[in-house]
Design a protein around this motif. Structure first.
Motif, PDB file in Angstrom:
ATOM      1  N   GLN A   4       0.821  -1.249  -0.005  1.00  0.00           N
ATOM      2  CA  GLN A   4      -0.032   0.027  -0.049  1.00  0.00           C
ATOM      3  C   GLN A   4       1.103   1.505  -0.015  1.00  0.00           C
ATOM      4  O   GLN A   4       0.471   2.036  -0.555  1.00  0.00           O
TER       5      GLN A   4
ATOM      6  N   ASP B  56       0.399   7.026  -6.391  1.00  0.00           N
ATOM      7  CA  ASP B  56      -0.635   7.553  -6.569  1.00  0.00           C
ATOM      8  C   ASP B  56      -0.430   9.016  -6.208  1.00  0.00           C
ATOM      9  O   ASP B  56      -0.571  10.419  -6.782  1.00  0.00           O
TER      10      ASP B  56
ATOM     11  N   GLN C  76     -10.850  12.941  -7.293  1.00  0.00           N
ATOM     12  CA  GLN C  76     -10.338  11.375  -7.621  1.00  0.00           C
ATOM     13  C   GLN C  76      -8.772  10.139  -6.759  1.00  0.00           C
ATOM     14  O   GLN C  76      -9.573   9.600  -6.305  1.00  0.00           O
ATOM     15  N   ARG C  77      -8.373  11.579  -6.884  1.00  0.00           N
ATOM     16  CA  ARG C  77      -6.129  10.937  -6.815  1.00  0.00           C
ATOM     17  C   ARG C  77      -6.825  10.805  -5.342  1.00  0.00           C
ATOM     18  O   ARG C  77      -6.080  10.674  -4.780  1.00  0.00           O
TER      19      ARG C  77
ATOM     20  N   THR D 172      -9.749  10.983  -3.095  1.00  0.00           N
ATOM     21  CA  THR D 172     -10.377  10.168  -2.470  1.00  0.00           C
ATOM     22  C   THR D 172      -9.432   9.013  -2.622  1.00  0.00           C
ATOM     23  O   THR D 172      -9.403   8.108  -1.504  1.00  0.00           O
ATOM     24  N   GLN D 173      -8.637   8.056  -3.624  1.00  0.00           N
ATOM     25  CA  GLN D 173      -7.737   7.341  -3.089  1.00  0.00           C
ATOM     26  C   GLN D 173      -6.516   7.056  -2.422  1.00  0.00           C
ATOM     27  O   GLN D 173      -6.510   6.236  -1.526  1.00  0.00           O
TER      28      GLN D 173
ATOM     29  N   ASP E  76      -7.971   6.901   1.156  1.00  0.00           N
ATOM     30  CA  ASP E  76      -9.057   4.993   1.531  1.00  0.00           C
ATOM     31  C   ASP E  76      -7.548   4.266   1.423  1.00  0.00           C
ATOM     32  O   ASP E  76      -7.781   3.966   2.763  1.00  0.00           O
ATOM     33  N   ARG E  77      -5.990   4.726   0.909  1.00  0.00           N
ATOM     34  CA  ARG E  77      -5.679   4.153   0.637  1.00  0.00           C
ATOM     35  C   ARG E  77      -4.405   4.122   2.804  1.00  0.00           C
ATOM     36  O   ARG E  77      -3.886   3.722   3.602  1.00  0.00           O
TER      37      ARG E  77
END
Length: 120
Positions: free
Chosen positions: A73, A80, A95-96, A98-99, A102-103
């Motif tokens: 991760q 990312d 979007q990035r 949020t990603q 989340d990670r």
């Protein structure tokens, strides 16, 4: 499973650094990329240098499995960040971000798994 004090302290510090990163806005020009690299370096130099051979084999295997997932991760998070920095459209940036969030949440869960085992 009881983690030795040194292991518990290292994972607790790693978790605190993750929380700091979680509270840092994942902006391409903010301190986020530097904070991430410091976190990654801490994981590589401190967490991965812990001697798993000193633990019983079952515990060592469980910790190693979680470490592999954390490492994966972190590598993905490391990819990312440049994508976030390269994003030109607002939707892509969101979007990035949020990603990335989340990670970080997933990484915190991995830490909690190891630290919770210590309380069981």
């Amino acid at each position: 499973m009881m983690l030795p004090d040194l292991y518990q302290q290292c994972y607790q510090e790693f978790r605190q650094r993750l929380e700091h990163l979680q509270n840092t806005p994942p902006e391409p020009r903010a301190s986020f990329p530097e904070d991430f690299h410091a976190l990654q370096q801490f994981f590589q130099q401190t967490i991965l240098s812990l001697d798993l051979d000193a633990l019983d084999p079952g515990t060592a295997t469980q910790i190693q499995s979680v470490q592999i997932e954390i490492n994966k991760q972190l590598r993905l998070l490391g990819t990312d960040i440049p994508f976030l920095q390269a994003a030109r459209q607002s939707a892509t940036t969101q979007q990035r971000q949020t990603q990335i969030r989340d990670r970080i949440t997933l990484l915190l869960r991995y830490c909690d798994m190891l630290l919770a085992k210590d309380e069981a």
